[in-house]
Design a protein around this motif. Structure first.
Motif, mmCIF file in Angstrom:
data_model
loop_
_atom_site.group_PDB
_atom_site.id
_atom_site.type_symbol
_atom_site.label_atom_id
_atom_site.label_comp_id
_atom_site.label_asym_id
_atom_site.label_seq_id
_atom_site.Cartn_x
_atom_site.Cartn_y
_atom_site.Cartn_z
ATOM 1 N N UNK A 37 -51.188 -21.941 26.424
ATOM 2 C CA UNK A 37 -50.170 -22.948 26.725
ATOM 3 C C UNK A 37 -50.625 -24.300 26.206
ATOM 4 N N UNK A 38 -49.668 -25.203 26.040
ATOM 5 C CA UNK A 38 -49.938 -26.567 25.599
ATOM 6 C C UNK A 38 -49.392 -27.496 26.666
ATOM 7 N N UNK A 39 -50.255 -28.374 27.243
ATOM 8 C CA UNK A 39 -49.834 -29.344 28.239
ATOM 9 C C UNK A 39 -49.480 -30.633 27.525
ATOM 10 N N UNK A 40 -48.183 -30.907 27.368
ATOM 11 C CA UNK A 40 -47.737 -32.096 26.645
ATOM 12 C C UNK A 40 -48.183 -33.390 27.321
ATOM 13 N N UNK A 41 -48.255 -33.402 28.620
ATOM 14 C CA UNK A 41 -48.655 -34.607 29.343
ATOM 15 C C UNK A 41 -50.068 -35.020 29.049
ATOM 16 N N UNK A 42 -51.004 -34.082 29.083
ATOM 17 C CA UNK A 42 -52.418 -34.412 28.824
ATOM 18 C C UNK A 42 -52.804 -34.163 27.374
ATOM 19 N N UNK A 43 -51.862 -33.634 26.580
ATOM 20 C CA UNK A 43 -52.107 -33.309 25.184
ATOM 21 C C UNK A 43 -53.339 -32.410 25.037
ATOM 22 N N UNK A 44 -53.374 -31.335 25.773
ATOM 23 C CA UNK A 44 -54.517 -30.419 25.707
ATOM 24 C C UNK A 44 -54.044 -28.974 25.766
ATOM 25 N N UNK A 45 -54.887 -28.099 25.196
ATOM 26 C CA UNK A 45 -54.613 -26.668 25.221
ATOM 27 C C UNK A 45 -55.071 -26.104 26.543
#
Length: 81
Positions: A72-80
């Motif tokens: 998954x990609x967390x758009x808020x923290x910009x991390x995988x």
């Protein structure tokens, strides 16, 4: 530059070429890189000319590779994840 498979390549440094992993105070053309330095080069090819965008000096043991699957990609923290 000679690659690990023995092939030789001519790379062109540009004013914007970033060099990382060398002496911070090095002001020469190659920012402290010397013949025989172990490097990873990131480049852009236009026709037959290859311009180096970034060079990272690495140790004699090179770089390690890690394999995995991105779930998954967390758009808020910009991390995988």
């Amino acid at each position: 530059m000679k690659t690990t498979d023995g092939k030789e390549h001519t790379l062109h440094f540009a004013a914007k070429t970033a060099v990382r992993g060398t002496e911070v105070t090095a002001k020469d053309t190659f920012h402290g890189l010397k013949e025989g330095s172990e490097v990873v080069a990131h480049d852009t090819a236009k026709g037959t000319e290859v311009t180096v965008d970034e060079v990272d000096k690495v140790g004699k043991d090179g770089m390690r590779a890690t394999e995995g699957t991105i779930s998954a990609w967390d758009r808020g923290s910009k991390s995988w994840l």
